[in-house]
Write a protein that holds these residues in place. Sequence first.
Motif, short mmCIF file in Angstrom:
data_model
loop_
_atom_site.label_atom_id
_atom_site.label_comp_id
_atom_site.label_asym_id
_atom_site.label_seq_id
_atom_site.Cartn_x
_atom_site.Cartn_y
_atom_site.Cartn_z
N LEU A 277 0.83 -1.21 0.00
CA LEU A 277 0.00 0.00 0.00
C LEU A 277 0.86 1.26 0.00
CD1 LEU A 277 -2.91 -0.79 2.51
CD2 LEU A 277 -3.10 -0.36 0.06
N ALA A 278 1.91 1.28 0.81
CA ALA A 278 2.77 2.46 0.87
C ALA A 278 3.48 2.68 -0.46
CB ALA A 278 3.80 2.29 2.00
N ALA A 279 3.97 1.60 -1.09
CA ALA A 279 4.66 1.74 -2.38
C ALA A 279 3.71 2.22 -3.47
CB ALA A 279 5.29 0.41 -2.78
N GLN B 152 0.46 4.13 -14.68
CA GLN B 152 0.00 4.87 -13.51
C GLN B 152 -0.79 4.00 -12.55
OE1 GLN B 152 0.76 8.35 -13.10
NE2 GLN B 152 2.16 7.62 -14.68
N VAL B 153 -0.54 4.20 -11.26
CA VAL B 153 -1.36 3.59 -10.20
C VAL B 153 -2.61 4.43 -10.03
CG1 VAL B 153 -1.47 2.99 -7.77
CG2 VAL B 153 0.63 2.58 -9.05
N LEU B 154 -3.78 3.80 -10.15
CA LEU B 154 -5.05 4.52 -10.09
C LEU B 154 -5.70 4.47 -8.71
CD1 LEU B 154 -6.55 3.25 -13.48
CD2 LEU B 154 -5.23 5.33 -13.07
N ASP B 155 -5.47 3.41 -7.96
CA ASP B 155 -6.13 3.30 -6.65
C ASP B 155 -5.35 2.29 -5.81
OD1 ASP B 155 -7.93 3.89 -4.74
OD2 ASP B 155 -9.70 3.20 -5.81
N ALA B 156 -5.33 2.50 -4.51
CA ALA B 156 -4.69 1.58 -3.56
C ALA B 156 -5.59 1.56 -2.33
CB ALA B 156 -3.28 2.03 -3.21
N VAL B 157 -6.25 0.42 -2.07
CA VAL B 157 -7.33 0.37 -1.08
C VAL B 157 -7.15 -0.85 -0.18
CG1 VAL B 157 -9.83 0.23 -0.77
CG2 VAL B 157 -8.89 1.47 -2.73
N GLU B 158 -7.47 -0.66 1.10
CA GLU B 158 -7.62 -1.77 2.03
C GLU B 158 -9.10 -1.90 2.35
OE1 GLU B 158 -6.16 -3.32 6.45
OE2 GLU B 158 -5.49 -1.37 5.66
N ASP B 159 -9.71 -3.01 1.91
CA ASP B 159 -11.15 -3.20 2.03
C ASP B 159 -11.40 -4.51 2.79
OD1 ASP B 159 -13.85 -3.15 1.80
OD2 ASP B 159 -13.93 -3.58 -0.34
N ASN B 160 -11.77 -4.38 4.06
CA ASN B 160 -12.05 -5.53 4.91
C ASN B 160 -10.83 -6.45 4.97
OD1 ASN B 160 -14.63 -4.57 5.47
ND2 ASN B 160 -15.50 -5.58 3.65
N VAL C 185 -4.41 -3.12 -5.39
CA VAL C 185 -3.82 -1.97 -6.09
C VAL C 185 -4.31 -2.01 -7.52
CG1 VAL C 185 -1.68 -0.87 -6.85
CG2 VAL C 185 -1.78 -2.00 -4.61
N VAL C 186 -4.89 -0.90 -7.99
CA VAL C 186 -5.43 -0.79 -9.35
C VAL C 186 -4.49 0.07 -10.17
CG1 VAL C 186 -7.44 -0.16 -10.74
CG2 VAL C 186 -7.75 -0.97 -8.39
N HIS C 187 -4.16 -0.41 -11.37
CA HIS C 187 -3.26 0.36 -12.25
C HIS C 187 -3.80 0.35 -13.68
CE1 HIS C 187 -1.55 -3.32 -14.06
NE2 HIS C 187 -1.62 -3.83 -12.84
N GLU C 188 -3.18 1.16 -14.52
CA GLU C 188 -3.59 1.24 -15.93
C GLU C 188 -3.42 -0.11 -16.62
OE1 GLU C 188 -2.73 5.29 -18.14
OE2 GLU C 188 -0.97 4.65 -17.02
#
Length: 573
Positions: A114-116, A130-138, A143-146
């Motif tokens: 997550l930090a990276a 590009q990294v589009l989103d970085a989420v901790e969900d439950n 990590v979402v990227h192009e």
Amino acid sequence: MADRSTAAVDVADSSGGEPLTAKADKATTDEAKAQQASNNTETARPVETDKSASADTSPPELHSGHKLARRYRLEECVTRLDGFSSWRAVDEKLRRAVGVHVLPADHPRARPVLAAARSAALLGDPRFVQVLDAVEDNDLVYVVHEWISDATELTTVLATGALEPHDAYQLVSQVSQAMASAHREGLSHLRLTPSSVLRTESGQYRIRGLAVMAALRGISTPQPQRTDTEAIGALLYAALTQRWPYESDAHGLAGLPKGVGLIAPDQVRAGVHRGLSELAMRALVNDGATASRQELPCTTPEELAAAVAEMPRVRPPEPSFTATPAYQRTTYQQGAYAQPPARGGNGAVRLTPAPPPPPPLQSRAGRALKWAVSSLLIAAIGLGSWQLADILIKEESKPGDSGHNQSEKDDDRPRKPAHKPLHLADATEFSPLDAPLAAEKVSAAIDQQPGTAWVTKRYEGYANFGNLKNRSDGSGIVVDLGSAKNVAGVQVDFYAPGQKVEVLAADPAAASPAALADFPQELTKLKTADSKLDATLDKPVRTRYVLIHITELPSDGSADGYRGGISEIKITG
């Protein structure tokens, strides 16, 4: 030639193998064991290594069709390794393909990943995926990227053969410049392999997995710049020779013969560009190789990029043209159309030539028809000439409207002057002095290099800069022309489409305007712009300072994030 090991450069493909920084990982593990032995008391806790931790963590039970955050629909699993999985997915909100890395929230590498990812997302360099989103969900971290659909992995490109010298030059130039930019921001890759480099249809190279891939695999090293530099040298070596510069086979490429050490690319394959061969050796010299010339090794991506810039530019090959095949006459044109084959006594096929057609219109009626048509044509030409002369005489007889006078009027008509680009002396960020966004990057908007940009910070929840009180006037860039000049047009290339923007100008006598009230002259209306703004003024405006004023930012692709910026500004007068 000195022997080399594969410690500093990753020779393992996605199926496993020795990681990019095996020596660094081993040293880290030894230090952990030493620390455990020194603290071996009743209350001391054992030190766990990444390898054992990842083995105990099972990957999440995911399948095609699973949705993350009710938005990202997983389509195809690309990689499943060490407790994490990588997927090709679809962002149903923005209707586009994306890539997703997923791992359990209790995975020992979840926090570093997550930090990276969040650090890489702040870079904003278009040369990286590009990294589009970085989420901790439950119980999941993702990590979402192009996902670049028109790009091909360098592994696939090299499977068809070595690159041409111009393509190899573009590869090392673009990748070294991109990694130099990342290291200036404190980011490293540490797993730069052919599968991490993508080549688009336009010939541009993009790098994926910056910082994230190393965090996913638990890779670290005390010399990140040296590691990435040697990895770029290995990529150039493979591009020139279609061989991996180590004894082990990797990434679909055969390694070098065992026991001979590292030899220069121009000794492995005939026709290799000498300058690029020496450049690859200078990048790989850190691990014990010897360059063909006594030149200093390149120990950082910035030094490698400078070495590429110093060498003569490799030009693309001249286009080759194939000769047009000779025209082949058809059977009908050769006079043998619909002629039955005739055989002689010896069985040979003979073609009976067709009789020549009779000359056209040679009869008495034909000659009469030719004379009649000729007479009609002569009469028509004479009648047309008479009518044209009559029209011209009438036009010349009109007073004050002769053709000569009309030509003089056309010459006397004022012509609109051509606009020329104005010199941009300086640029400053339009922001409160105590809270700048990226003041050190403002010069990137006027450096005439589309690949650089001034990029804002990421705001959440509101497009108007997070609805913060100190951002009520938005932001933007103030361009200084050096002196008061007549401005006739403005062209702006934006970092992303969808920004709400207007162009304002200060009074000609204004000095160092800093507030929104200091720009009373409106050059363009406030509107939502695409990726480019091109405005030509009806009447030139005299000013020294021009403000590209941004009031709202576009979405950065995440659920509630907003980010914008300006790539290039041109002003004409």
